[in-house]
Design a protein around this motif. Structure first.
Motif, PDB file in Angstrom:
ATOM      1  N   UNK A 150      91.813   7.697 -50.623  1.00  0.00           N
ATOM      2  CA  UNK A 150      91.036   6.748 -49.827  1.00  0.00           C
ATOM      3  C   UNK A 150      91.953   6.012 -48.850  1.00  0.00           C
ATOM      4  N   UNK A 153      93.234   8.277 -46.132  1.00  0.00           N
ATOM      5  CA  UNK A 153      92.166   8.471 -45.143  1.00  0.00           C
ATOM      6  C   UNK A 153      92.135   7.300 -44.157  1.00  0.00           C
ATOM      7  N   UNK A 154      92.285   6.103 -44.707  1.00  0.00           N
ATOM      8  CA  UNK A 154      92.293   4.891 -43.870  1.00  0.00           C
ATOM      9  C   UNK A 154      93.468   4.935 -42.906  1.00  0.00           C
ATOM     10  N   UNK A 156      95.137   7.540 -41.875  1.00  0.00           N
ATOM     11  CA  UNK A 156      94.967   8.595 -40.869  1.00  0.00           C
ATOM     12  C   UNK A 156      94.077   8.081 -39.738  1.00  0.00           C
TER      13      UNK A 156
ATOM     14  N   UNK B 108      86.542   8.015 -40.954  1.00  0.00           N
ATOM     15  CA  UNK B 108      87.396   7.869 -42.132  1.00  0.00           C
ATOM     16  C   UNK B 108      87.181   6.532 -42.818  1.00  0.00           C
ATOM     17  N   UNK B 109      87.793   6.431 -44.006  1.00  0.00           N
ATOM     18  CA  UNK B 109      87.697   5.201 -44.791  1.00  0.00           C
ATOM     19  C   UNK B 109      88.036   3.989 -43.935  1.00  0.00           C
ATOM     20  N   UNK B 110      87.194   2.965 -43.983  1.00  0.00           N
ATOM     21  CA  UNK B 110      87.479   1.743 -43.244  1.00  0.00           C
ATOM     22  C   UNK B 110      86.949   1.757 -41.822  1.00  0.00           C
ATOM     23  N   UNK B 111      86.525   2.921 -41.338  1.00  0.00           N
ATOM     24  CA  UNK B 111      86.000   2.965 -39.974  1.00  0.00           C
ATOM     25  C   UNK B 111      84.491   2.786 -40.012  1.00  0.00           C
ATOM     26  N   UNK B 126      83.762  10.276 -44.304  1.00  0.00           N
ATOM     27  CA  UNK B 126      84.512  10.247 -45.556  1.00  0.00           C
ATOM     28  C   UNK B 126      84.148   9.037 -46.413  1.00  0.00           C
ATOM     29  N   UNK B 127      84.463   9.090 -47.719  1.00  0.00           N
ATOM     30  CA  UNK B 127      84.182   7.941 -48.584  1.00  0.00           C
ATOM     31  C   UNK B 127      84.820   6.681 -48.016  1.00  0.00           C
TER      32      UNK B 127
END
Lengths: 265, 223
Positions: A150, A153-154, A156, B108-111, B126-127
């Protein structure tokens, strides 16, 4: 003119520093001139993993604030002429430097080295911004844990907003084969499909990594452990070679081969 | 006022009484005649009416005046004010609300990807990532994060994905989340609010024509 690569992960404790030290060592083993920069100001570790703690005189902050020349802050590795470390300060904190000063520093180092590896602190605050500022490329480290993926992903997502030459590359660290097989850990394919960036390498969970960092000798020095081969493969891929991913399977013993031949297994 | 004008016409239609207002005369004439009619005709009973201003644009003040006038002199209530004309702003608003906004990237996460209108995501969500749209959400990839369709309250919106495995789906003010046990996602599904249960439900994408036949009808959406 060298290229600068930031090694980052978002989450802490996934092996950024260990990976930086080992990729640096592996590149140096292949004859490249490498400079490692520790930007984890206040929590420096890279010097310890490399076993260079006792040799530090000046640090990153000293250079940026003009207390010493860049050349005199660089610590030469015990084993290689071509591997240098620019250590972080232990007494300041991350807010005392700006992304611009790191960019300037990296630009100053580029003509003298083939690779500049920047070890990024955990988190996405000032320390991360400082570390990423000077980088041409980025490597994201993730373990097969959901929380780590997770955060990767953030990171990236944040890296995609930076002016990097390529999208970031991925290294998956600490894979445990038996747990992947039993379905208790995400497989490499699942992680790559989620993060959808190019896979640079995988590293199995290996006690040798912990052992070698305890002794201050990066595991990449050892000729035959799985982890060291993984790190060397990553270094070869960074240099542009095509190296297939290492297989997870244990070497089969003589007796299993015989049994297989006889159709008993 | 002795002469008889035809500035205000009332007609019974399938949708109840419609009051047509002439669009050539001045607004004051309209008000006077409407008042006359209401007082003299003594419309009895409380019914809903629709006002149709034809090619006249009514400002918000004028609308309020009309509604007040009708409220003073009768028991009628104004259900709706219709017109053939729109301001540029509301036309633009409608255009924004009914067009598809395409994005080609991984959310993506956080977006958080926020869109006015329909959102088409070419890539995965994404999660930890989220898509918010005032209209529908279509994901040409894996939906594993949060999708919020109809953020401004449109309950007819849907969320469709090539692979449905979300953290949460929200439509208007309804929320549904993935169960606590591990689930596999499923290919080609869409989420909608079932009017009879008022819950978000999932169904196979091929049933969408049956469940939301007017999904792409512009006039169904906020005119």
């Amino acid at each position: 003119m060298g290229e600068s690569i930031v090694i980052t992960s978002g989450k802490g404790g996934v092996g950024k520093t260990t990976t930086t030290a080992n990729i640096g060592t592996a590149l140096a083993l292949m004859g490249q001139k490498v400079c490692l920069i520790d930007t984890d100001i206040g929590l420096r570790n890279l010097d310890v993993v490399l076993g260079l703690e006792n040799r530090i005189i000046f640090n990153l902050i000293d250079v940026i604030e003009g207390r010493c020349k860049l050349q005199s802050a660089l610590v030469k590795d015990k084993r290689f002429e071509c591997l240098h470390l620019l250590p972080a300060a232990q007494t300041s904190d991350k807010n005392e430097i700006s992304p611009e000063s790191i960019t300037q520093l990296v630009d100053e180092l580029k003509p003298d080295y083939d690779f500049i590896l920047i070890d990024c602190p955990a988190g996405i605050e000032q320390g991360y911004k400082n570390a990423v500022a000077g980088a041409d490329k980025a490597i994201v480290i993730s373990t097969p844990e959901k929380s780590s993926i997770r955060d990767a992903d953030r990171i990236i997502g944040l890296l995609e907003q930076e002016e990097l030459e390529n999208p970031p590359y991925l290294i998956i660290n600490r894979i445990r084969k038996h747990m992947v097989d039993s379905g208790d850990m995400l497989s490499v394919d699942e992680i790559v499909s989620t993060l959808s960036i190019e896979l640079l390498g995988i590293i199995l969970d290996d006690e040798d990594v912990i052992r070698s960092s305890h002794h201050g000798v990066p595991v990449a020095f050892q000729p035959d452990t799985k982890a060291s081969i993984s790190y060397r493969n990553i270094a070869r891929r960074i240099l542009g070679e095509q190296v297939p991913l290492m297989s997870f399977d244990e070497e089969k013993g003589f007796m299993t081969k015989v049994k297989k031949l006889l159709g008993m297994k | 006022m002795s002469e008889w004008n035809h500035y205000v016409t009332m007609k019974g239609t399938n949708n109840g009484i419609v009051v047509y207002l002439d669009d050539q005369c001045s607004f004051d004439f309209l008000l006077k005649e409407l008042e006359n009619k209401l007082v003299n005709n003594q419309t009895s009973g409380a019914t809903d009416i629709t006002i149709h201003s034809q090619h006249r644009y009514l400002s918000e003040d004028q609308r309020q005046t009309l509604i007040q006038l009708i409220g003073q002199h009768s028991e009628l209530t104004v259900k709706n004010i219709e017109s053939y004309v729109l301001t540029r702003e509301s036309a633009y608003e409608l255009y924004e609300h009914t067009t598809v906004k395409t994005v080609m990237k991984t959310i993506r996460s956080g977006q958080v990807h926020e869109v006015k209108g329909d959102a088409l995501v070419i890539g995965d969500v994404n999660p930890g990532g989220a898509v918010h749209a005032s209209g529908n959400i279509f994901v040409l990839g894996k939906l594993r994060g949060i999708a919020h369709a109809g953020v401004e309250g449109d309950e007819n919106c849907i969320v469709a994905a090539s692979y449905m495995h979300p953290n949460q789906i929200r439509i208007a003010s309804k929320i549904s989340r993935a169960p606590d046990y591990d689930v596999q996602g499923s290919p080609r599904e869409f989420a909608f609010i079932n009017p009879s249960t008022e819950q978000i439900e999932l169904d196979q994408l091929q049933h969408i024509q049956k469940i939301r036949p007017k999904l792409l009808d512009v006039f169904e959406r906020g005119l």
